[in-house]
Write a protein that holds these residues in place. Sequence first.
Motif, PDB file in Angstrom:
ATOM      1  N   THR A  90       0.842  -1.194   0.000  1.00 30.91           N
ATOM      2  CA  THR A  90       0.000   0.000   0.000  1.00 30.91           C
ATOM      3  C   THR A  90       0.871   1.235   0.000  1.00 30.91           C
ATOM      4  OG1 THR A  90      -1.804   1.157   1.119  1.00 30.91           O
ATOM      5  CG2 THR A  90      -0.190   0.089   2.529  1.00 30.91           C
ATOM      6  N   CYS A  91       0.316   2.301  -0.501  1.00 26.12           N
ATOM      7  CA  CYS A  91       1.047   3.576  -0.486  1.00 26.12           C
ATOM      8  C   CYS A  91       0.444   4.479   0.592  1.00 26.12           C
ATOM      9  CB  CYS A  91       0.971   4.218  -1.869  1.00 26.12           C
ATOM     10  SG  CYS A  91       2.093   5.581  -2.049  1.00 26.12           S
ATOM     11  N   GLY A  92      -0.823   4.760   0.485  1.00 25.45           N
ATOM     12  CA  GLY A  92      -1.473   5.635   1.463  1.00 25.45           C
ATOM     13  C   GLY A  92      -1.864   4.921   2.741  1.00 25.45           C
ATOM     14  N   GLY A  93      -1.978   3.597   2.683  1.00 23.70           N
ATOM     15  CA  GLY A  93      -2.324   2.811   3.866  1.00 23.70           C
ATOM     16  C   GLY A  93      -3.579   3.323   4.544  1.00 23.70           C
ATOM     17  N   CYS A  94      -3.506   3.378   5.867  1.00 24.55           N
ATOM     18  CA  CYS A  94      -4.681   3.776   6.652  1.00 24.55           C
ATOM     19  C   CYS A  94      -4.554   5.227   7.120  1.00 24.55           C
ATOM     20  CB  CYS A  94      -4.863   2.828   7.831  1.00 24.55           C
ATOM     21  SG  CYS A  94      -3.390   2.683   8.858  1.00 24.55           S
ATOM     22  N   LEU A  95      -3.882   6.055   6.349  1.00 23.47           N
ATOM     23  CA  LEU A  95      -3.629   7.434   6.788  1.00 23.47           C
ATOM     24  C   LEU A  95      -4.924   8.215   7.020  1.00 23.47           C
ATOM     25  CD1 LEU A  95      -1.363   9.436   7.434  1.00 23.47           C
ATOM     26  CD2 LEU A  95      -1.374  10.141   5.030  1.00 23.47           C
ATOM     27  N   SER A 123      -1.780  -0.470   9.387  1.00 25.59           N
ATOM     28  CA  SER A 123      -2.186  -0.851   8.035  1.00 25.59           C
ATOM     29  C   SER A 123      -2.280  -2.364   7.861  1.00 25.59           C
ATOM     30  CB  SER A 123      -1.231  -0.245   7.002  1.00 25.59           C
ATOM     31  OG  SER A 123       0.083  -0.661   7.247  1.00 25.59           O
ATOM     32  N   ASN A 124      -1.770  -3.139   8.823  1.00 21.84           N
ATOM     33  CA  ASN A 124      -1.886  -4.595   8.698  1.00 21.84           C
ATOM     34  C   ASN A 124      -3.123  -5.154   9.397  1.00 21.84           C
ATOM     35  OD1 ASN A 124      -0.611  -4.090  11.305  1.00 21.84           O
ATOM     36  ND2 ASN A 124      -0.372  -6.291  11.448  1.00 21.84           N
ATOM     37  N   GLU A 141       1.629  -9.627   6.205  1.00 22.81           N
ATOM     38  CA  GLU A 141       2.403  -8.390   6.303  1.00 22.81           C
ATOM     39  C   GLU A 141       1.945  -7.368   5.263  1.00 22.81           C
ATOM     40  OE1 GLU A 141       6.497  -9.680   5.961  1.00 22.81           O
ATOM     41  OE2 GLU A 141       6.212 -11.098   7.599  1.00 22.81           O
ATOM     42  N   VAL A 142       2.042  -6.124   5.658  1.00 24.92           N
ATOM     43  CA  VAL A 142       1.794  -5.020   4.728  1.00 24.92           C
ATOM     44  C   VAL A 142       3.127  -4.380   4.391  1.00 24.92           C
ATOM     45  CG1 VAL A 142       0.830  -2.694   4.574  1.00 24.92           C
ATOM     46  CG2 VAL A 142      -0.599  -4.577   5.346  1.00 24.92           C
ATOM     47  N   LEU A 143       3.305  -4.067   3.134  1.00 24.69           N
ATOM     48  CA  LEU A 143       4.563  -3.493   2.666  1.00 24.69           C
ATOM     49  C   LEU A 143       4.345  -2.100   2.109  1.00 24.69           C
ATOM     50  CD1 LEU A 143       5.808  -6.526   0.528  1.00 24.69           C
ATOM     51  CD2 LEU A 143       6.254  -6.087   2.938  1.00 24.69           C
ATOM     52  N   ASN A 144       5.346  -1.285   2.281  1.00 27.07           N
ATOM     53  CA  ASN A 144       5.428  -0.009   1.573  1.00 27.07           C
ATOM     54  C   ASN A 144       6.744  -0.051   0.826  1.00 27.07           C
ATOM     55  OD1 ASN A 144       4.891   0.886   4.848  1.00 27.07           O
ATOM     56  ND2 ASN A 144       3.201   0.932   3.407  1.00 27.07           N
ATOM     57  N   SER A 145       6.741   0.425  -0.388  1.00 29.27           N
ATOM     58  CA  SER A 145       7.945   0.330  -1.209  1.00 29.27           C
ATOM     59  C   SER A 145       8.319   1.687  -1.785  1.00 29.27           C
ATOM     60  CB  SER A 145       7.680  -0.657  -2.351  1.00 29.27           C
ATOM     61  OG  SER A 145       8.653  -0.534  -3.344  1.00 29.27           O
ATOM     62  N   CYS A 152       5.867  -4.916  -5.509  1.00 27.29           N
ATOM     63  CA  CYS A 152       6.594  -5.298  -4.301  1.00 27.29           C
ATOM     64  C   CYS A 152       5.978  -6.523  -3.615  1.00 27.29           C
ATOM     65  CB  CYS A 152       6.603  -4.095  -3.360  1.00 27.29           C
ATOM     66  SG  CYS A 152       7.419  -4.363  -1.826  1.00 27.29           S
ATOM     67  N   TRP A 179      -2.333   7.520  -4.720  1.00 27.16           N
ATOM     68  CA  TRP A 179      -0.890   7.770  -4.614  1.00 27.16           C
ATOM     69  C   TRP A 179      -0.046   6.595  -5.104  1.00 27.16           C
ATOM     70  CZ3 TRP A 179      -0.696   9.834   1.159  1.00 27.16           C
ATOM     71  CH2 TRP A 179      -1.372  11.054   1.217  1.00 27.16           C
TER      72      TRP A 179
ATOM     73  N   GLU B 117       6.240   4.896   5.388  1.00 25.67           N
ATOM     74  CA  GLU B 117       7.305   4.689   4.408  1.00 25.67           C
ATOM     75  C   GLU B 117       8.090   5.956   4.088  1.00 25.67           C
ATOM     76  OE1 GLU B 117       4.058   4.232   3.831  1.00 25.67           O
ATOM     77  OE2 GLU B 117       3.526   4.533   1.738  1.00 25.67           O
ATOM     78  N   GLU B 132      15.150  -0.612  -4.868  1.00 27.70           N
ATOM     79  CA  GLU B 132      13.916  -0.523  -4.115  1.00 27.70           C
ATOM     80  C   GLU B 132      14.172  -0.789  -2.632  1.00 27.70           C
ATOM     81  OE1 GLU B 132      11.475  -3.975  -4.139  1.00 27.70           O
ATOM     82  OE2 GLU B 132       9.621  -2.823  -4.250  1.00 27.70           O
ATOM     83  N   ALA B 133      13.606   0.032  -1.785  1.00 27.02           N
ATOM     84  CA  ALA B 133      13.641  -0.229  -0.348  1.00 27.02           C
ATOM     85  C   ALA B 133      12.216  -0.503   0.112  1.00 27.02           C
ATOM     86  CB  ALA B 133      14.221   0.954   0.401  1.00 27.02           C
ATOM     87  N   ASN B 135       9.388  -1.120   3.409  1.00 23.76           N
ATOM     88  CA  ASN B 135       9.031  -1.072   4.827  1.00 23.76           C
ATOM     89  C   ASN B 135       8.050  -2.202   5.101  1.00 23.76           C
ATOM     90  OD1 ASN B 135       8.880   0.281   7.514  1.00 23.76           O
ATOM     91  ND2 ASN B 135       6.727   0.424   6.952  1.00 23.76           N
ATOM     92  N   ASN B 137       5.246  -3.723   7.652  1.00 23.98           N
ATOM     93  CA  ASN B 137       4.363  -3.456   8.774  1.00 23.98           C
ATOM     94  C   ASN B 137       3.679  -4.738   9.194  1.00 23.98           C
ATOM     95  OD1 ASN B 137       2.478  -2.584  10.654  1.00 23.98           O
ATOM     96  ND2 ASN B 137       2.164  -0.642   9.607  1.00 23.98           N
TER      97      ASN B 137
END
Lengths: 240, 387
Positions: A90-95, A123-124, A141-145, A152, A179, B117, B132-133, B135, B137
């Motif tokens: 996710t990019c924006g997640g739970c913002l 966000s997970n 797991e939740v990832l941000n890249s 990702c 986003w 992130e 690429e990096a 994160n 959660n």
Amino acid sequence: MKTMAALLGGGWVCSSGFGTLSQAVPAFTVGALPQIQRQDLFAAPDRRFGRMDPFSRLGLTGITLALKDAALDQDVKEVGKRRIALVAETCGGCLETDRDYFATVVPEQGALASPQLFAYTLSNTFLGEVALRFGLTGRAEVLNSTGGNGLCALRHALEWLLTGEETIVVAGLCDVTDWGALAAPGALFLVLTNAEAGDERAGLCLENDALKWGGHPLASVNDLLRLLREGESVDITTLS
Amino acid sequence: MTMMKPVYIVHCAAVTPLGDTLDTTWQALNASRSAIGPLERFATKSYVTSLAATIPVLEARDGSLLYDLLERLLLQLPALPQDCRLLTATTKGPIDLLEQACRTTPSPALTPAMLPEAMTGWLQQRLGLAGEARNINAACASSTAALAQAAASIGAGLADTVLVCCADLVSEFVFSGFSALQALSPAAARPFDPGRQGLTLGEAAASLLLMSEEAVARSGLTPLARLCGWGAANDANHITAPARDGCGLIEAIGQCLARARQPLEAVAAISAHGTGTVYNDAMEITAFRALWGELVPPFNSIKGAVGHTLGAAGGLEAALAVLSLQHAQLPPTVGLQAAEQTVSSMVMSRVQKVGGDLILSTNSGFGGVNAAIAISRVEPLVTGGNA
């Protein structure tokens, strides 16, 4: 180093609706996401569904549809717990949920902070919602890249399959903002399992750090969507 | 299970409420010091407690206290190879940016700088790392999950060097939430004590640099330990509470030891999650007893000293586990007055000896996540020259 995965099914939510990959390959465009009701996904009443934040509901919907497409959507009460992993980028997640939650904190210096909303400020959390409904005990797991290509989680899933940590992974993207790599709100999840070289089910491949679909290199998730629309090696297979 | 190449931990660093380095933290911890004290960062009159473990004199950089914390961590890092991958772990990243915006405007515009992130991008730029990096959660098991992923990437030959950086702040955002959930202890946390009343929040940053054997040989760094096993599993039980039977943690530990190709008896000590909440600690004891019966290895929790550092917890605890192996001792469980009866000889308020070569570090969190890693002494490297 090469690992291959077969696509068992997929689910999606976009501004024009929601469905499975067996039904259609979605086009993600900017716009409001559909209001998904509990009845759209689950036959039985589900008190938690209505309480969820929009991000969690979106993710739960995308994964539920993917599991349905793969015929893996049995309730935990029917089949017990199973080792299936979940990974979402996710990019924006739970913002937006974060903002809504902190809006309950500010006015009375925390006296009215909402524990219900706070639970969804990770966000997970929605992966936990999926796991407990379907009894899925794999990694979640939740990832941000920083890559920005939306691949990702798929890469992560293939790494788990490669190392033998998991045998079935639901992997994809989930964003309520525009986003991310889809440049639109929505969710797209694929159910993946190991495939051997030469296996006609094999679609996704990680080879020398390059992700490919049906032999075509993927630069972004939009390449994958294009190839899926064009019907390149897109057979949805079933678990035998 | 796929055969893996060995994975070495070649550098560890930390900034914690107990000290600006891992060594000072280690020394303070072993002297049974606690950094838990009155919180001055925000008003706490509406909350269950006014206690937390914070790092003195953090100043905003790029608008967030997080980046000052990370700058202090970066000072301790060795030179990184160009092909080094970056994995980060944080639950809320620079959440103070969102807090500031919300205090100014009721419904502020949201920006990517407020996201977890943002920390990943900031670190990548600051370290000058390409590619690429990511994160990860996984709630309070985020950094343990990141270490597992880093080890898997190296073990499978997908990467040679991976830097895992983890951090989280004490923020009103998180503090208010745990208070609302009635999860905060009115007094300092007392992990594994029958009188425990909840957790105390803390903040920290930690990093671990992992390398393949080939990368170790090229780097000239000396391996400190091996990361030889990892596992993770979901309870599939509840989104905020642990499974009372410890099923997820049991599965994670089993997977971890299978990966390490080690029996239960090989575990010399456990760095437990030990938050100090009634349910978490009971779940862990249940899981340990289910696995080891009467012979649970010595275990501890550092959260009565540094608080629960959320996404940083697993990384910090893994770094301390490396020192535990080197010094053959397990730090005390600060805050413990009398341990739960069933494990009273395994968890202590004093230093315990570690009589073997393998330490487990475990974490669990919201969403039903559980993760375990196994850290072992380094056997002499075949390549020689660096060990």
